[in-house]
Every structure is written in C-alpha cells, then in structure tokens.
Design a protein around this motif. Structure first.
Motif, PDB file in Angstrom:
ATOM      1  N   VAL A  28      61.607  -6.303  31.731  1.00  0.00           N
ATOM      2  CA  VAL A  28      61.085  -7.563  32.269  1.00  0.00           C
ATOM      3  C   VAL A  28      61.723  -7.926  33.601  1.00  0.00           C
ATOM      4  CG1 VAL A  28      60.632  -9.982  31.701  1.00  0.00           C
ATOM      5  CG2 VAL A  28      60.724  -8.297  29.885  1.00  0.00           C
TER       6      VAL A  28
ATOM      7  N   THR B 236      56.227 -12.553  19.232  1.00  0.00           N
ATOM      8  CA  THR B 236      56.379 -13.743  20.071  1.00  0.00           C
ATOM      9  C   THR B 236      56.523 -13.348  21.535  1.00  0.00           C
ATOM     10  OG1 THR B 236      57.491 -14.905  18.251  1.00  0.00           O
ATOM     11  CG2 THR B 236      57.744 -15.829  20.459  1.00  0.00           C
ATOM     12  N   LEU B 237      57.302 -12.293  21.776  1.00  0.00           N
ATOM     13  CA  LEU B 237      57.496 -11.802  23.136  1.00  0.00           C
ATOM     14  C   LEU B 237      56.161 -11.370  23.753  1.00  0.00           C
ATOM     15  CD1 LEU B 237      60.387  -9.540  24.323  1.00  0.00           C
ATOM     16  CD2 LEU B 237      58.058  -8.878  24.873  1.00  0.00           C
TER      17      LEU B 237
ATOM     18  N   LEU C 131      54.002 -14.506  24.572  1.00  0.00           N
ATOM     19  CA  LEU C 131      54.487 -15.169  25.782  1.00  0.00           C
ATOM     20  C   LEU C 131      54.087 -14.377  27.023  1.00  0.00           C
ATOM     21  CD1 LEU C 131      58.089 -16.275  24.694  1.00  0.00           C
ATOM     22  CD2 LEU C 131      56.090 -17.728  25.012  1.00  0.00           C
ATOM     23  N   LEU C 132      54.235 -13.052  26.937  1.00  0.00           N
ATOM     24  CA  LEU C 132      53.851 -12.197  28.052  1.00  0.00           C
ATOM     25  C   LEU C 132      52.382 -12.399  28.422  1.00  0.00           C
ATOM     26  CD1 LEU C 132      55.339  -8.574  27.739  1.00  0.00           C
ATOM     27  CD2 LEU C 132      55.207  -9.963  29.808  1.00  0.00           C
TER      28      LEU C 132
ATOM     29  N   LEU D  18      60.869 -15.980  27.422  1.00  0.00           N
ATOM     30  CA  LEU D  18      60.537 -14.565  27.305  1.00  0.00           C
ATOM     31  C   LEU D  18      61.736 -13.696  27.677  1.00  0.00           C
ATOM     32  CD1 LEU D  18      58.574 -12.088  27.226  1.00  0.00           C
ATOM     33  CD2 LEU D  18      57.964 -12.667  29.576  1.00  0.00           C
TER      34      LEU D  18
END
Length: 455
Positions: free
Chosen positions: A31, A180-181, A184-185, A318
């Motif tokens: 990220v 969840t990641l 969010l992405l 994130l």
C-alpha cells in the motif's frame, strides 16, 4: 518432540490459511512502497515486470519456505534444523527468526505513525497547505512521546491477537481484517477514479511505455516482488508449520501471489488517479503516503470537504490494517520461537516478544528525534535497522534458502511436501526446482548487489 508437535495449533480452514498468509504478505510494502516504486519507474511497465518477477521469484521462494515449515512442524529455527539434519544449514532458520524479530521493532514505529494519522483524521487535524503536511510529519516522527505511544499501542493490539493462538487469534483476525481491507480499498478506488482527470492516473498504471524499461526499473520490480511477499522473514515458514497435510502448497502460494498483486495494483488505482487529478507528480517517493497524499485528498475533494475527510480517514484505517496484518505475522515468528525453544506458554512468549520489540521500537523512534545526534557512519539507529534487515539479512536468508532447497536438501522430502506425499501430480516439480536452483538465487543476488550500489 512428538508431544510438542501434536500440541501445536493449526489453521482450521483453507480460507484461513490463504487470508492469514496473504495478510503476512499484504502490508505497507503493497500500500505504501509499491505505489511510489511504480510512480518512480514508469507505472504500467513496472507493473508488468513486477508480476513476472512474482511468478518467477516470489512463488518459488514462498513454496520453498512452505516446504521447510510444514516438514518441520515447528518454529522457523527448529524447522530448518530438522530439514538440515543438524548441519550448519540450520543457521538459516535462526537468521530468519532474528530478521523477523528486528523488523518487528522498527516496523511497529511506522505502523504507529499510521495510527496517529487515523487519530489526526478523526479529530480534523489533517488540513492545510503542502508545507503544513510536511511539517506535521516531521514533528510527529521527531516527537519523543507520540510515536513511542502509538508503537506500544499497535504492538499491544498485536499481542492481543497472538496470545489467543493460531485459530482463535491469527486466523480469526485475518478473516475479519483482510475482507475489511479489501472493502476499504475498493471504496477509495471508486472515489478516486471518479475525480476529474482521474483517467490520466488509470492510464499511467495500465498503458505501458516500453521506452522506460531499463536496468533500474527491472531491478526495482525484482526487489519489490521479493519484499512484498514477506520472503526470508520467517513468516511464511512459521505459518506453514500450522498447515495441514491436505494444504496444497503451490496452489496456496499462487493464490497469495494473486491477492498480493491485486492489492498492490488497487493501491495504485487508489492513489494515482487522485494524484493526477490535482497535478501531483506520481514519483513523489517515500513521502507519498504521509506528506503528499493527505494534501492530495484534501484538494481532490475540496468541493466536498466531508467526503475528503471520510476518504482520508478510510485511507489511514486501511494503512493501519495492512500494517497490523504484517506485524501479526512478524510477531508470530518470534513468539513461536520463544514458546518452543524457551519452553514458555504462548501468553508469556507473546508478552516477552511484545516487550522486547517495544524497546527496539522506542530506540528506533527516539533516534529520529531526541537521539538524532546518535548516528553511526551518518545513519540513525532506525536507518541501520532498516538497512541491516532489508538490504543484508533478507537477501542473504532468501539466497541461502534457495541454495539449501535446490542443492542440499533431500529432494525426496522436498517432493513429498510439494506433492502432499504423492496425492498431487506435481507436474511442475522439476520446473520449480530449476527456478529455485538457478533463477531465484541469481535474482536475489542481483537485488543484493543493486541495493548496495554495486550493480
């Protein structure tokens, strides 16, 4: 030994295996590091070379660590010792544990910065001109208290997960955090791609300019593929020791490589459309995340300040999740070692690792602030931890693992693990061995020499 192995935890589901191990690989390297590396190296053409490097370097190295870990059914140091039959090759495992332990300390500092930015986003501190964001980060990283506080907080969160064990801690947390990641992405990607002139950022990522290919682009992609998949840190080997006999090692490695690459590309889609929308150069370097992007989000969504506030908050959430999933696997490397070699309970082993890595993190953080005058050959202690682990230990452990598996280890054992004791066809086994014997060591050697400026 048999008693110890039988008492060890293991992952309960195939999904748990993939998400936990992918969580190890998916971290700030994807990220944070991947977008600015792509920005500095031509965007789309870098991505194409990166994917090729993941296939030819990342997957074979990952499978090699899986083989050692599952065969040994123990912590990384002991697993290599079992595979090596008590020969000096066992030192690879001890070096892997040490590498993971040291990285945990200074990685927690950067992870703590992410939590501080979540807090700053919540209370509305992230607003101002570009100079403000640069000053904010400089003051944060050099502050004697805040970074240490957040380092301890994120290590405490990691301890809470690790002390609950493999299934109830690592696997359960991974099943929650990884989806969840991704959510969010995707939210931030959609918001970013809807901005004016966002297509320029998308084009930058997906329209290759082959005239930009040179040795630096190739070696940069090679190095990124090595680091982004958590190779040589002990994480993959430790997690593989919790795999069941039915786990398909090559299939799992392939799935993890796909997830890792998709997250990295989505991170680029999240960042570059917004950056191009406000005219920010894509090659902003390591400062992209903590200095450039808060300013980008503020100006990109200036017409809708509430949306800009939400996107900024989600972005740093994130980042924190990505940092935590990697920190979790790094912590487990040392916890498993202390639990089995020092004969401690899991809770005591996890607590010991948390305290010692918090002390390392404190020293690293203070070396950027009150202790900045304490340098060795011009480098701060934080920089030395980064240099020794990232540019020395990781390539050396990765290189030696390839030589060990490819040239020294009993290939009957290697094949048994690769084919799940003959239950899988293993049609690519000889190609895998070829890569591990010749291609991977040569690639890692190139990475090592390039980092030291010798290539």
């Amino acid at each position: 030994m048999a008693k110890n192995v039988s008492e060890r935890g293991n992952f309960g589901t195939k999904l748990g295996i993939v998400l936990a191990t992918a969580g190890s690989a998916v971290g700030l390297g994807n990220v944070w590091r991947f977008p600015y590396m792509a920005g500095e190296n031509g965007g789309a053409v870098f991505i194409l070379i990166y994917i090729g490097c993941v296939v030819l370097l990342g997957v074979p190295c990952m499978v090699s660590e899986f083989i050692v870990g599952r065969h040994g059914q123990s912590n990384t140091a002991r697993a290599y010792n079992i595979m090596a039959g008590g020969t000096p090759w066992a030192l690879i495992g001890y070096m892997g544990v040490l590498t993971g332990f040291l990285i945990t300390g200074y990685y927690a500092v950067v992870s703590g910065w992410c939590l501080q930015y979540v807090y700053a986003s919540l209370v509305g501190h992230l607003h101002g001109d570009p100079a403000y964001f640069k000053t904010y980060f400089t003051e944060l990283s050099s502050d004697p208290v805040k970074p240490v506080f957040w380092t301890v907080v994120i290590l405490g969160m990691t301890y809470f997960i690790i002390e609950h064990g493999v299934r109830n801690g690592i696997e359960r947390a991974s099943k929650l955090m990884m989806p969840t990641l991704f959510i969010l992405l995707l939210i931030i990607v959609v918001a970013s791609c809807m901005l004016p002139d966002a297509y320029k950022g998308v084009e930058f990522l997906f329209k290759p300019d082959f005239s930009k290919i040179n040795s630096d682009v190739f070696l940069g992609a090679l190095g990124q593929s090595f680091y982004s998949m958590s190779i040589a840190m002990g994480c993959l080997c430790t997690y593989a020791s919790y795999f069941t006999r039915q786990t398909n090692l090559t299939k799992s490695a392939g799935q993890i490589a796909v997830i890792d690459s998709v997250v990295a590309i989505l991170a680029g889609l999240m960042i570059f459309p917004a950056a191009f929308s406000v005219g920010v150069s894509p090659d902003s370097g390591p400062s992209l995340i903590f200095i450039t992007l808060p300013n980008v989000f503020q100006h990109a969504f200036s017409a809708m300040p509430v949306l800009g506030y939400v996107i900024s908050l989600l972005f740093f959430l994130l980042l924190s999740l990505a940092a935590l999933t990697s920190l979790m696997s790094l912590h487990e490397v040392s916890t498993a070692f202390c639990q089995e070699e020092l004969h401690l309970s899991r809770k005591r082993a996890a607590l010991l690792v948390t305290i010692t890595t918090a002390l390392i993190g404190t020293v690293c953080s203070l070396s950027l602030g009150p202790w900045e005058g304490l340098t060795i050959f011009g480098k701060s202690l934080f920089d030395w931890f980064d240099f020794i682990t990232g540019q020395i230990f990781l390539p050396v452990v990765g290189f030696m693992t390839c030589i060990f598996i490819g040239w020294w280890a009993d290939h009957k054992i290697v094949r048994e693990q690769y084919t799940n004791w003959g239950e899988l066809p293993g049609r690519y086994f000889h190609f895998y061995l070829f890569l591990v014997k010749y291609v991977c060591p040569l690639c890692i050697l190139f990475i090592f020499l390039h980092q030291l400026g010798w290539l």
